[in-house]
Structure formats: C-alpha cells, structure tokens
Design an enzyme around this catalytic site. Structure first.
Site, PDB file in Angstrom:
ATOM      1  N   SER A 109      33.197  34.711  49.576  1.00  0.00           N
ATOM      2  CA  SER A 109      34.118  35.125  48.517  1.00  0.00           C
ATOM      3  C   SER A 109      33.531  36.309  47.753  1.00  0.00           C
ATOM      4  O   SER A 109      32.326  36.552  47.789  1.00  0.00           O
ATOM      5  CB  SER A 109      34.389  33.962  47.556  1.00  0.00           C
ATOM      6  N   LEU A 120      30.699  31.727  43.239  1.00  0.00           N
ATOM      7  CA  LEU A 120      31.601  32.206  44.281  1.00  0.00           C
ATOM      8  C   LEU A 120      30.861  31.969  45.585  1.00  0.00           C
ATOM      9  O   LEU A 120      29.669  32.300  45.691  1.00  0.00           O
ATOM     10  CB  LEU A 120      31.903  33.704  44.106  1.00  0.00           C
ATOM     11  N   ASP A 121      31.515  31.397  46.581  1.00  0.00           N
ATOM     12  CA  ASP A 121      30.786  31.077  47.801  1.00  0.00           C
ATOM     13  C   ASP A 121      30.457  32.330  48.602  1.00  0.00           C
ATOM     14  O   ASP A 121      30.877  33.445  48.270  1.00  0.00           O
ATOM     15  CB  ASP A 121      31.527  30.026  48.634  1.00  0.00           C
ATOM     16  N   PHE A 122      29.688  32.140  49.666  1.00  0.00           N
ATOM     17  CA  PHE A 122      29.126  33.236  50.465  1.00  0.00           C
ATOM     18  C   PHE A 122      30.182  34.229  50.926  1.00  0.00           C
ATOM     19  O   PHE A 122      29.967  35.445  50.916  1.00  0.00           O
ATOM     20  CB  PHE A 122      28.399  32.636  51.680  1.00  0.00           C
ATOM     21  N   ARG A 142      39.784  26.804  48.778  1.00  0.00           N
ATOM     22  CA  ARG A 142      39.623  26.638  50.229  1.00  0.00           C
ATOM     23  C   ARG A 142      40.012  25.216  50.647  1.00  0.00           C
ATOM     24  O   ARG A 142      40.644  25.014  51.694  1.00  0.00           O
ATOM     25  CB  ARG A 142      38.184  26.958  50.640  1.00  0.00           C
TER      26      ARG A 142
END
Length: 251
Positions: free
Chosen positions: A105, A101-103, A199
């Site tokens: 999220s 999960l990105d920063f 995204r």
C-alpha cells in the site's frame, strides 16, 4: 511504559539502541542501574542515559510521509525488506507512525515524536480516505456491506495473523469511480484502518485489492507531496490537532 520504549520515545535512540544501552548498564531509573528493557517506568520516575536525564517534552512535531509501495512500516525487517526508516531523513528515525500501511500500500502516513499524539490519533474515529483499485466489479452485496458493516474472515489478512474474524463498521462514505467486470476503482472513507481492513473486506466477496493509496487522515491530506518525500504539518494542521487533543482529553 516499558523502559526501552520510554527511551526511544523521548530521545533520538531507537528501540534496539535503547536495549543495548540498558544491557550495557548505562541506564538508571531513580539513581539505580536497570538492566531489564521491560522494566516499567511509572509517572514521576527519573530516567537517565549515560548520566544525562531524559526529559519528557511537552512539545511535539508531526510530519507527513508519502509512503511508496514496497516499504514496511517498521524499524527493521527480519527478512531484510526495505522499511520507511530507510527512506525518511535520519532526524525522524525516532518518530512513531500513526497506524500502518502494508507493504503493497502507499500514500499518507503521519509520524510524530509524541507517544500521546500517536495514541490519540490511532485510537480516534477520524476518517481515513483511500483510493482503491479492485479486481472485478463492485457488487450490490459489497455496497450493502459498506453501508451496514459486515463480519469478515481471514481472507486478505496477513499469513501470520491470528485474528480469524473481525467485524467491520459501516464505511463513512464510498464513491464508485469506475465499475467494470475487469477492474473497478473507488474512493472510500473508513473510521479505522486496522488488520488490513479494506483488503479483508473485498477478499470476503472474492475480490482482490490491486492498488491501495491513502489520501487523507482526518484533516491532514497528501495533496501534491511526491512519493517518498516528507513534510512538516503546517500551521492549520497543528491548530486543528491541538483542538482535537483538547477535545479528546475532555471526552
């Protein structure tokens, strides 16, 4: 498998700690000191650290972590940003995240001490369910792309991404919770979640994802787990995982 990766997967040492042990001459493979972290460990090789054999366990443990925004899914960040390993209990520091999960999220992240389990789950087409808030409204073009798939460019990707184009599969499902010119909310299910897929999808249509939270991964759900907390898989989740691994092996 690379030697440093083998050690980090089958012991409590991190990858960096494994590198240091190897450079310090404390690791042997089949009785011979190996000082190269990239040395390939083959099936049947016997690895020892500080004279103690590294045993490949057939048992595995899985946990669920409710990742907050503002944490990276990595061991360490060269920019000093917070990672999930700064928050989760130290006894899980050698666990492998299933996907990322990105920063910015949040939500459900599965971690396991089994490379095999991590590999199978990451490469499966199990549904990943997300709740999203996007800027602007959900358009007919977006709905059509959700239903049929679409090729998208680098918009919405990481700045250092070298993947110019990706083809996104049709969404498994999409539910529009609120649709308005200012912002909209959706609940979607997709069969993969690589390369900031959601995204990039909405950026392709000139929209921006403002909030992104993963609610479930396959049969594992976040439920009421508080942000920043972990829990072990329950009996049902382990049972379904065992069945899935057996099925995956048979395909």
């Amino acid at each position: 498998m690379r030697l440093n990766k083998f050690i980090s997967h089958h012991t409590t040492y991190s990858r960096r700690e494994a590198d240091k042990l190897i450079f310090d001459g404390k690791v042997k493979v089949n009785g011979k000191v190996i000082d190269n972290p990239a040395f390939e460990v083959e099936e049947g090789d016997k690895v020892a650290v500080n004279g103690k054999p590294v045993k490949k366990s057939t048992k595995y443990t899985c946990i669920v972590y409710n990742k907050p925004r503002g944490e990276l899914v990595t061991k360490k960040d060269d920019r000093g940003r917070k990672t999930i390993y700064d928050t989760i209990p130290k006894k899980f520091k050698h666990f492998i995240p299933v996907g990322r999960l990105d920063f910015n999220s949040e939500g459900l992240l599965i971690l396991t001490d089994s490379p095999k389990v991590a590999h199978v789950l990451m490469n499966s087409d199990l549904p990943r369910v997300y709740k999203l808030k996007i800027k602007g409204e959900v358009t007919d073009e977006m709905i059509e792309a959700m239903q049929n798939g679409v090729e998208v460019g680098k918009e919405g990707a990481h700045n250092d991404s070298d993947i110019d184009k990706i083809t996104l599969k049709p969404f498994i499902s999409a539910q529009i919770i609120k649709n308005s010119p200012k912002y909209s909310t959706l609940k979607v299910a997709i069969s993969e979640g690589k390369n900031r897929e959601l995204r990039r999808f909405f950026a392709h249509f000139g929209s921006e994802v403002l909030d992104l939270k993963r609610l479930s991964y396959g049969w594992v759900s976040l439920n009421a787990l508080p942000s920043g907390k972990t829990r072990y898989f329950d009996k049902r989740e382990y049972k379904l995982l065992k069945e899935f691994l057996h099925k995956f092996k048979g395909e």
